[in-house]
Design a protein around this motif. Sequence first.
Motif, PDB file in Angstrom:
ATOM      1  N   GLN A   1       0.832  -1.189   0.000  1.00 23.48           N
ATOM      2  CA  GLN A   1       0.000   0.000   0.000  1.00 23.48           C
ATOM      3  C   GLN A   1       0.876   1.252   0.000  1.00 23.48           C
ATOM      4  O   GLN A   1       2.023   1.232   0.451  1.00 23.48           O
ATOM      5  CB  GLN A   1      -0.902   0.026   1.232  1.00 23.48           C
ATOM      6  CG  GLN A   1      -1.921  -1.089   1.299  1.00 23.48           C
ATOM      7  CD  GLN A   1      -2.778  -1.016   2.547  1.00 23.48           C
ATOM      8  OE1 GLN A   1      -2.730  -0.049   3.302  1.00 23.48           O
ATOM      9  NE2 GLN A   1      -3.577  -2.043   2.781  1.00 23.48           N
ATOM     10  N   LYS A   2       0.311   2.352  -0.522  1.00 24.21           N
ATOM     11  CA  LYS A   2       0.935   3.671  -0.498  1.00 24.21           C
ATOM     12  C   LYS A   2       2.350   3.658  -1.076  1.00 24.21           C
ATOM     13  O   LYS A   2       3.290   4.204  -0.503  1.00 24.21           O
ATOM     14  CB  LYS A   2       0.938   4.230   0.933  1.00 24.21           C
ATOM     15  CG  LYS A   2      -0.461   4.441   1.495  1.00 24.21           C
ATOM     16  CD  LYS A   2      -0.427   5.011   2.895  1.00 24.21           C
ATOM     17  CE  LYS A   2      -1.839   5.219   3.424  1.00 24.21           C
ATOM     18  NZ  LYS A   2      -1.846   5.743   4.810  1.00 24.21           N
TER      19      LYS A   2
ATOM     20  N   GLU B   1      -5.448   5.886  -6.884  1.00 22.89           N
ATOM     21  CA  GLU B   1      -6.326   7.035  -6.670  1.00 22.89           C
ATOM     22  C   GLU B   1      -7.774   6.592  -6.464  1.00 22.89           C
ATOM     23  O   GLU B   1      -8.691   7.069  -7.132  1.00 22.89           O
ATOM     24  CB  GLU B   1      -6.198   8.002  -7.848  1.00 22.89           C
ATOM     25  CG  GLU B   1      -4.769   8.540  -7.999  1.00 22.89           C
ATOM     26  CD  GLU B   1      -4.547   9.222  -9.334  1.00 22.89           C
ATOM     27  OE1 GLU B   1      -5.443   9.140 -10.206  1.00 22.89           O
ATOM     28  OE2 GLU B   1      -3.477   9.816  -9.511  1.00 22.89           O
ATOM     29  N   ASP B   2      -7.961   5.661  -5.544  1.00 21.52           N
ATOM     30  CA  ASP B   2      -9.288   5.166  -5.173  1.00 21.52           C
ATOM     31  C   ASP B   2      -9.994   4.408  -6.288  1.00 21.52           C
ATOM     32  O   ASP B   2     -11.195   4.137  -6.197  1.00 21.52           O
ATOM     33  CB  ASP B   2     -10.195   6.321  -4.692  1.00 21.52           C
ATOM     34  CG  ASP B   2      -9.626   7.005  -3.459  1.00 21.52           C
ATOM     35  OD1 ASP B   2      -9.054   6.289  -2.619  1.00 21.52           O
ATOM     36  OD2 ASP B   2      -9.763   8.235  -3.352  1.00 21.52           O
TER      37      ASP B   2
ATOM     38  N   THR C   1       0.812   7.642  -6.273  1.00 23.33           N
ATOM     39  CA  THR C   1       0.566   6.761  -5.135  1.00 23.33           C
ATOM     40  C   THR C   1      -0.364   5.622  -5.546  1.00 23.33           C
ATOM     41  O   THR C   1      -1.415   5.856  -6.133  1.00 23.33           O
ATOM     42  CB  THR C   1      -0.050   7.545  -3.961  1.00 23.33           C
ATOM     43  OG1 THR C   1       0.838   8.606  -3.598  1.00 23.33           O
ATOM     44  CG2 THR C   1      -0.261   6.643  -2.757  1.00 23.33           C
ATOM     45  N   HIS C   2       0.050   4.388  -5.249  1.00 25.48           N
ATOM     46  CA  HIS C   2      -0.726   3.227  -5.674  1.00 25.48           C
ATOM     47  C   HIS C   2      -0.461   2.045  -4.736  1.00 25.48           C
ATOM     48  O   HIS C   2       0.366   2.125  -3.826  1.00 25.48           O
ATOM     49  CB  HIS C   2      -0.379   2.850  -7.120  1.00 25.48           C
ATOM     50  CG  HIS C   2       1.048   2.421  -7.314  1.00 25.48           C
ATOM     51  ND1 HIS C   2       2.104   3.296  -7.271  1.00 25.48           N
ATOM     52  CD2 HIS C   2       1.597   1.192  -7.502  1.00 25.48           C
ATOM     53  CE1 HIS C   2       3.240   2.639  -7.453  1.00 25.48           C
ATOM     54  NE2 HIS C   2       2.957   1.361  -7.581  1.00 25.48           N
TER      55      HIS C   2
ATOM     56  N   PRO D   1      16.265  -8.373  -6.365  1.00 24.53           N
ATOM     57  CA  PRO D   1      16.521  -9.459  -5.417  1.00 24.53           C
ATOM     58  C   PRO D   1      15.365  -9.657  -4.438  1.00 24.53           C
ATOM     59  O   PRO D   1      15.165 -10.749  -3.911  1.00 24.53           O
ATOM     60  CB  PRO D   1      17.786  -9.000  -4.690  1.00 24.53           C
ATOM     61  CG  PRO D   1      17.778  -7.510  -4.812  1.00 24.53           C
ATOM     62  CD  PRO D   1      17.123  -7.206  -6.132  1.00 24.53           C
ATOM     63  N   HIS D   2      14.614  -8.584  -4.183  1.00 23.89           N
ATOM     64  CA  HIS D   2      13.459  -8.634  -3.280  1.00 23.89           C
ATOM     65  C   HIS D   2      12.341  -7.797  -3.896  1.00 23.89           C
ATOM     66  O   HIS D   2      12.597  -6.809  -4.589  1.00 23.89           O
ATOM     67  CB  HIS D   2      13.812  -8.094  -1.900  1.00 23.89           C
ATOM     68  CG  HIS D   2      15.027  -8.727  -1.295  1.00 23.89           C
ATOM     69  ND1 HIS D   2      15.016 -10.003  -0.790  1.00 23.89           N
ATOM     70  CD2 HIS D   2      16.285  -8.255  -1.135  1.00 23.89           C
ATOM     71  CE1 HIS D   2      16.212 -10.301  -0.346  1.00 23.89           C
ATOM     72  NE2 HIS D   2      17.013  -9.259  -0.535  1.00 23.89           N
ATOM     73  N   PHE D   3      11.095  -8.167  -3.630  1.00 22.24           N
ATOM     74  CA  PHE D   3       9.960  -7.472  -4.225  1.00 22.24           C
ATOM     75  C   PHE D   3       9.301  -6.462  -3.298  1.00 22.24           C
ATOM     76  O   PHE D   3       8.343  -5.798  -3.687  1.00 22.24           O
ATOM     77  CB  PHE D   3       8.930  -8.476  -4.739  1.00 22.24           C
ATOM     78  CG  PHE D   3       9.469  -9.369  -5.821  1.00 22.24           C
ATOM     79  CD1 PHE D   3       9.948  -8.819  -7.004  1.00 22.24           C
ATOM     80  CD2 PHE D   3       9.538 -10.738  -5.640  1.00 22.24           C
ATOM     81  CE1 PHE D   3      10.469  -9.636  -8.001  1.00 22.24           C
ATOM     82  CE2 PHE D   3      10.053 -11.559  -6.630  1.00 22.24           C
ATOM     83  CZ  PHE D   3      10.531 -11.007  -7.815  1.00 22.24           C
ATOM     84  N   ASP D   4       9.789  -6.346  -2.074  1.00 22.81           N
ATOM     85  CA  ASP D   4       9.297  -5.329  -1.164  1.00 22.81           C
ATOM     86  C   ASP D   4       9.716  -3.961  -1.702  1.00 22.81           C
ATOM     87  O   ASP D   4      10.912  -3.676  -1.823  1.00 22.81           O
ATOM     88  CB  ASP D   4       9.909  -5.562   0.217  1.00 22.81           C
ATOM     89  CG  ASP D   4       9.435  -4.544   1.246  1.00 22.81           C
ATOM     90  OD1 ASP D   4       8.861  -3.513   0.855  1.00 22.81           O
ATOM     91  OD2 ASP D   4       9.663  -4.778   2.446  1.00 22.81           O
ATOM     92  N   PRO D   5       8.763  -3.067  -2.070  1.00 25.70           N
ATOM     93  CA  PRO D   5       9.139  -1.770  -2.654  1.00 25.70           C
ATOM     94  C   PRO D   5      10.107  -0.974  -1.796  1.00 25.70           C
ATOM     95  O   PRO D   5      10.955  -0.248  -2.324  1.00 25.70           O
ATOM     96  CB  PRO D   5       7.795  -1.046  -2.805  1.00 25.70           C
ATOM     97  CG  PRO D   5       6.779  -2.132  -2.866  1.00 25.70           C
ATOM     98  CD  PRO D   5       7.300  -3.224  -1.976  1.00 25.70           C
ATOM     99  N   TRP D   6      10.016  -1.124  -0.482  1.00 25.43           N
ATOM    100  CA  TRP D   6      10.873  -0.318   0.390  1.00 25.43           C
ATOM    101  C   TRP D   6      12.314  -0.831   0.428  1.00 25.43           C
ATOM    102  O   TRP D   6      13.183  -0.178   0.965  1.00 25.43           O
ATOM    103  CB  TRP D   6      10.252  -0.242   1.780  1.00 25.43           C
ATOM    104  CG  TRP D   6       9.104   0.714   1.764  1.00 25.43           C
ATOM    105  CD1 TRP D   6       9.141   2.051   2.031  1.00 25.43           C
ATOM    106  CD2 TRP D   6       7.759   0.424   1.385  1.00 25.43           C
ATOM    107  NE1 TRP D   6       7.898   2.603   1.843  1.00 25.43           N
ATOM    108  CE2 TRP D   6       7.018   1.643   1.456  1.00 25.43           C
ATOM    109  CE3 TRP D   6       7.091  -0.736   0.992  1.00 25.43           C
ATOM    110  CZ2 TRP D   6       5.670   1.713   1.155  1.00 25.43           C
ATOM    111  CZ3 TRP D   6       5.740  -0.655   0.686  1.00 25.43           C
ATOM    112  CH2 TRP D   6       5.054   0.553   0.771  1.00 25.43           C
ATOM    113  N   SER D   7      12.571  -1.996  -0.185  1.00 27.65           N
ATOM    114  CA  SER D   7      13.939  -2.504  -0.243  1.00 27.65           C
ATOM    115  C   SER D   7      14.699  -1.934  -1.438  1.00 27.65           C
ATOM    116  O   SER D   7      15.928  -1.962  -1.464  1.00 27.65           O
ATOM    117  CB  SER D   7      13.933  -4.036  -0.318  1.00 27.65           C
ATOM    118  OG  SER D   7      13.427  -4.481  -1.572  1.00 27.65           O
TER     119      SER D   7
END
Length: 294
Positions: free
Chosen positions: A27-28, A49-50, A68-69, A127-133
């Motif tokens: 999210q976000k 966007e909703d 943002t998506h 290497p990882h799919f977590d966007p924050w990585s």
Amino acid sequence: MSREQTQPNFILLNIGHAIHNADWNWQKVSSPFIRVHFVESGTARLIREDKTYDLKKNHLYLTPAYTTHGYRCEGHLSLYYLHIYEEQGHHSSLFDLLDVPVEMKADALTIQLIKRLARVHPERKLPHFDPWSYDNLPTLARNIARQHAAPLGYEMEAQGIIRQIISRFLVHATDKNLHIDKRILQSLHYIRTHLHKPISVDMLAENSFLTKDHFIRLFKKDMGCTPGKYINAQKLEKAQRIMMSRDIAIKDLAYSLGFENDAYFNRFFKKQTGENPGNYKKRVRLLAADNIPQ
């Protein structure tokens, strides 16, 4: 939109194939790069966007930078992902000027091109799919440096394939002018194409034949922020892009962005980021150099 308003230069950041099993749920997400997904099989949802889009087999999905998506996956999903950085220079971004479709049916050639790009650039797989990585400035700097260090033939091929893919969406794009006052639109174009010069709100208001207060109110209504904040954000983003991709003296960088001197630029940069530009440049350049292929 005139063709002179934008001359996009695309940089390949990431390309790869992923298989998910109810584990693609974020999210976000909001990034400084463009995302394109090609769905090979399975189901998932893209939330923007909703509005929710049910991902379909053999379809392409485009998410512009800073949009943002989120994603929701409750079962099997096989897809290709493509992350693209758009270098703007003195031109506006395509996505500042155009409303581009989110979803497109993929033709056979586009599918071949995406698979070709993934095949010749296995080092660009996440290497990882977590966007924050991976969705951070140091990683962006590394990927930009990696692309600039790639052999010219590979870089040109990547540019060509990316343009082909983006063109599929642009065929059905429409001008964004409809929802923005023409005077504000003109000011936006001036700001984006004159970041190398000093830009004052007084001058923008005068060029729009509006009082300063009226101009600020109208700008905030259409853009959601004051013109001063928008100008600062654009100059800061360009400064960071330049430092990521070029070894430039801070003094020269300051002059190239229309600042009177490097001391004023240093104060501006530190106020916006909490870090002085010299330290920022050293940090991102070291991180980028550590990941340039030998």
